[in-house]
Design a protein around this motif. Structure first.
Motif, short mmCIF file in Angstrom:
data_model
loop_
_atom_site.label_atom_id
_atom_site.label_comp_id
_atom_site.label_asym_id
_atom_site.label_seq_id
_atom_site.Cartn_x
_atom_site.Cartn_y
_atom_site.Cartn_z
N THR A 23 0.85 -1.07 0.18
CA THR A 23 0.52 -0.34 -0.58
C THR A 23 0.94 1.34 0.26
O THR A 23 0.67 1.95 -0.69
CB THR A 23 -0.72 0.10 1.33
OG1 THR A 23 -2.26 -1.30 1.36
CG2 THR A 23 -2.06 1.36 0.75
N LEU A 27 0.86 4.66 -2.91
CA LEU A 27 0.68 5.71 -1.54
C LEU A 27 1.90 6.64 -2.73
O LEU A 27 1.77 7.65 -2.89
CB LEU A 27 0.92 5.58 -0.67
CG LEU A 27 -0.67 5.48 0.10
CD1 LEU A 27 -0.30 5.15 1.56
CD2 LEU A 27 -1.36 6.09 -0.82
N ASN A 72 -9.14 7.15 8.02
CA ASN A 72 -9.28 5.99 7.31
C ASN A 72 -8.81 6.41 5.98
O ASN A 72 -7.69 7.20 5.98
CB ASN A 72 -11.00 5.93 6.75
CG ASN A 72 -11.69 7.50 6.00
OD1 ASN A 72 -11.04 8.04 5.04
ND2 ASN A 72 -12.40 8.02 7.23
N LEU A 73 -8.28 4.96 5.06
CA LEU A 73 -7.94 4.95 3.54
C LEU A 73 -8.26 6.24 3.25
O LEU A 73 -7.35 6.33 2.68
CB LEU A 73 -8.23 3.39 3.18
CG LEU A 73 -7.27 3.32 2.47
CD1 LEU A 73 -5.37 3.41 2.29
CD2 LEU A 73 -7.13 1.81 1.28
N THR A 74 -9.25 6.67 2.38
CA THR A 74 -9.82 7.31 1.64
C THR A 74 -8.63 8.71 2.27
O THR A 74 -8.45 9.49 1.03
CB THR A 74 -11.19 7.85 1.52
OG1 THR A 74 -11.38 6.73 1.11
CG2 THR A 74 -11.73 8.99 0.43
N ALA A 75 -8.96 9.03 2.67
CA ALA A 75 -8.49 10.62 4.36
C ALA A 75 -6.98 9.73 3.92
O ALA A 75 -6.79 11.64 3.12
CB ALA A 75 -8.41 10.75 5.50
N VAL A 77 -4.95 8.77 1.39
CA VAL A 77 -4.82 9.03 0.09
C VAL A 77 -4.85 10.13 -0.55
O VAL A 77 -4.85 10.68 -1.47
CB VAL A 77 -6.15 8.10 -1.19
CG1 VAL A 77 -5.72 8.68 -2.52
CG2 VAL A 77 -5.76 6.56 -1.13
N VAL A 78 -6.29 11.22 0.10
CA VAL A 78 -6.21 12.51 -0.30
C VAL A 78 -5.44 13.27 0.14
O VAL A 78 -4.62 13.38 -0.43
CB VAL A 78 -7.41 12.87 0.05
CG1 VAL A 78 -7.87 15.02 -0.25
CG2 VAL A 78 -8.95 11.55 -1.01
#
Length: 162
Positions: A23, A27, A72-75, A77-78
């Protein structure tokens, strides 16, 4: 002294060390792509003034590090995208500003910038080591330092307005 990071990574994410590593590779690739896109589409084409690049970059840096506080993963990534874009704006902008301030000594300016970056790498390594004792320390430091950068840039721009 040798540390086994696998239990720590597994506890904080619930993932195996292999999945965490994979991961992080994705990233980092995404971050590199974001940096390249901002460099090519914004910096190279000079779509923003140096002052605007500094303020947008500093604000984005604070926002990106702030997003890392969300679990969380979305945060994540952003946050990585925003932080990468901010860095792509900030580094050329502050380099340009420094060169304009001391245009008679570009080698000296380059040396100071290189020294500052090297000190930053050392500080990052120290913070990574201290994470074993207090995991939130690097994030707290990043948010604090990014906020100081933003305040400094906004103050300098306010003082330079006619």
């Amino acid at each position: 002294m040798q540390y086994n990071l696998t239990p720590m990574l597994n506890t904080s994410t619930g993932w195996s060390a292999d999945k965490v590593s994979q991961t992080m590779g994705y990233l980092l690739t995404l971050s590199g792509t974001a940096t390249l896109v901002v460099q090519v589409l914004v910096v190279k084409k000079q779509r923003l003034s140096t002052e605007r690049m500094l303020s947008v970059g500093a604000l984005s840096l604070v926002a990106g590090y702030g997003l890392l506080l969300l679990p969380n993963l979305t945060a994540l990534v952003v946050a990585m995208l925003v932080i990468s874009g901010a860095s792509a704006l900030l580094i050329p902008a502050y380099t340009s500003q420094a060169m304009q301030q001391l245009d008679s000594a570009p080698g000296k300016v380059s040396g100071y910038i290189a020294m500052a970056h090297t000190l930053g790498y050392g500080l990052a390594s120290l913070l990574a080591t201290l994470t074993l004792n207090y995991p939130p320390l690097p994030l707290i430091t990043c948010v604090s330092l990014a906020t100081l950068v933003l305040i400094g840039i906004l103050r300098s721009q306010k003082n330079s307005e006619p």
